[in-house]
Design an enzyme around this catalytic site. Sequence first.
Site, PDB file in Angstrom:
ATOM      1  N   ALA A  58       0.854  -1.185   0.000  1.00 57.36           N
ATOM      2  CA  ALA A  58       0.000   0.000   0.000  1.00 57.36           C
ATOM      3  C   ALA A  58       0.889   1.233   0.000  1.00 57.36           C
ATOM      4  CB  ALA A  58      -0.926  -0.001   1.222  1.00 57.36           C
ATOM      5  N   LYS A  59       0.299   2.376  -0.275  1.00 58.01           N
ATOM      6  CA  LYS A  59       1.049   3.627  -0.271  1.00 58.01           C
ATOM      7  C   LYS A  59       0.106   4.740   0.145  1.00 58.01           C
ATOM      8  CE  LYS A  59       5.314   4.898  -1.432  1.00 58.01           C
ATOM      9  NZ  LYS A  59       6.540   4.137  -1.155  1.00 58.01           N
ATOM     10  N   GLY A  60       0.617   5.743   0.783  1.00 56.32           N
ATOM     11  CA  GLY A  60      -0.203   6.878   1.166  1.00 56.32           C
ATOM     12  C   GLY A  60       0.607   8.154   1.117  1.00 56.32           C
ATOM     13  N   ASP A  99       8.251   7.465   4.626  1.00 58.56           N
ATOM     14  CA  ASP A  99       8.780   7.625   3.284  1.00 58.56           C
ATOM     15  C   ASP A  99       9.173   9.087   3.133  1.00 58.56           C
ATOM     16  OD1 ASP A  99       9.436   7.301   0.575  1.00 58.56           O
ATOM     17  OD2 ASP A  99       7.797   5.908   0.233  1.00 58.56           O
TER      18      ASP A  99
END
EC number: 1.4.1.3
Length: 368
Positions: A58-60, A99
């Site tokens: 996943a990424k946000g 990140d």
Amino acid sequence: MSKITDFLSCIDCSVCSIPRMRKLGFVRNWKVELDEVNALAQLMTWKTAVANIPYGGAKGGIGCTPKDLSLSELERLTRVFTQKIHDLIGINTDVPAPDMGTNAQTMAWILDEYSKFHGHSPAIVTGKPIDLGGSLGREAATGRGAVYATEALLAEYGMNIKDLTFAIQGFGNVGAWAGKIIHERGGKVIAVSDITGAIKNPNGLDIPALLSHREKTGKLTDFAGGDVMNSDELLTHECDVLIPCALGGVLNRENADHVKAKFIIEAANHPTDPDADEILSKKGVVILPDIYANAGGVTVSYFEWVQNIQGFMWDEEKVNAELKKYMTRAFHNLKSMCHSHNCNLRMGAFTLGVNRVARATQLRGWEA
């Protein structure tokens, strides 16, 4: 829900794991868009599969410019963000990790805010401060993992870090740790760059001294042990190994043909666009793909999660030894896939990741 949750697009890889690993970034608005976040989520899916750790992908992201915000503004932003998503994340559901633009402090705020709703839950985020249950070795993990990946690749060619020259584009956390470890291993880091500029020395930069200089002055330039160079020239600078550690798409149709490095280690996410990938491959440049090369961070995030779940913390020597084992094993699995399918490293990595996801999906009875 609020517009900010539009950026929380995730791709669940349906692997045997329960949680996803979500990398969270605070970046300029033009880099936070649905297609970009979707693509990065998919890369996380394949990355965790290549590393063979029990996560989906996943990424946000939050569209902002962190350097323009005060610390208190960043804290309020992070806490309100966590209030909006606290029911969507969880230690067995979706585990955020830092990140670009985020750090251990950001993760600490998320942990604290989440705990207000669900009780103390150290495993809810990784990349935390050590005092709050973070893992030793996590800060250096992505850079260190990239070095382990480089060593595994070079061994295939009978080469060693100490005999080669390196150029590092992006001297933030990942690039600085990679440069420091390469320097310790006897490699010559002859050029580095960050947002403040670029510097070079054909005899090798003194990386510890350079890091100390930047800490005091806030920039790379004016360092007595090197000469200032144009940042755009670093990617095409004469070297054996080029390590892009910054943004995606820095190697493209315009500059790929001028790259002089024999090896490219993709420590950044998708730094090589498809046109550049084709040009570089035709030139015989060996590219170690991002979904393997920068997997050190998510791997040690997994180690941190494991330590939090067990309530038993590892010493740094164990963390680094386990990271080396995972990175080396993943490389050999990747190379085996390349031999089986007669393909390059990028295709081998994606084939390995997709095959593992497909196999897990099939075993769970989810095949179409």
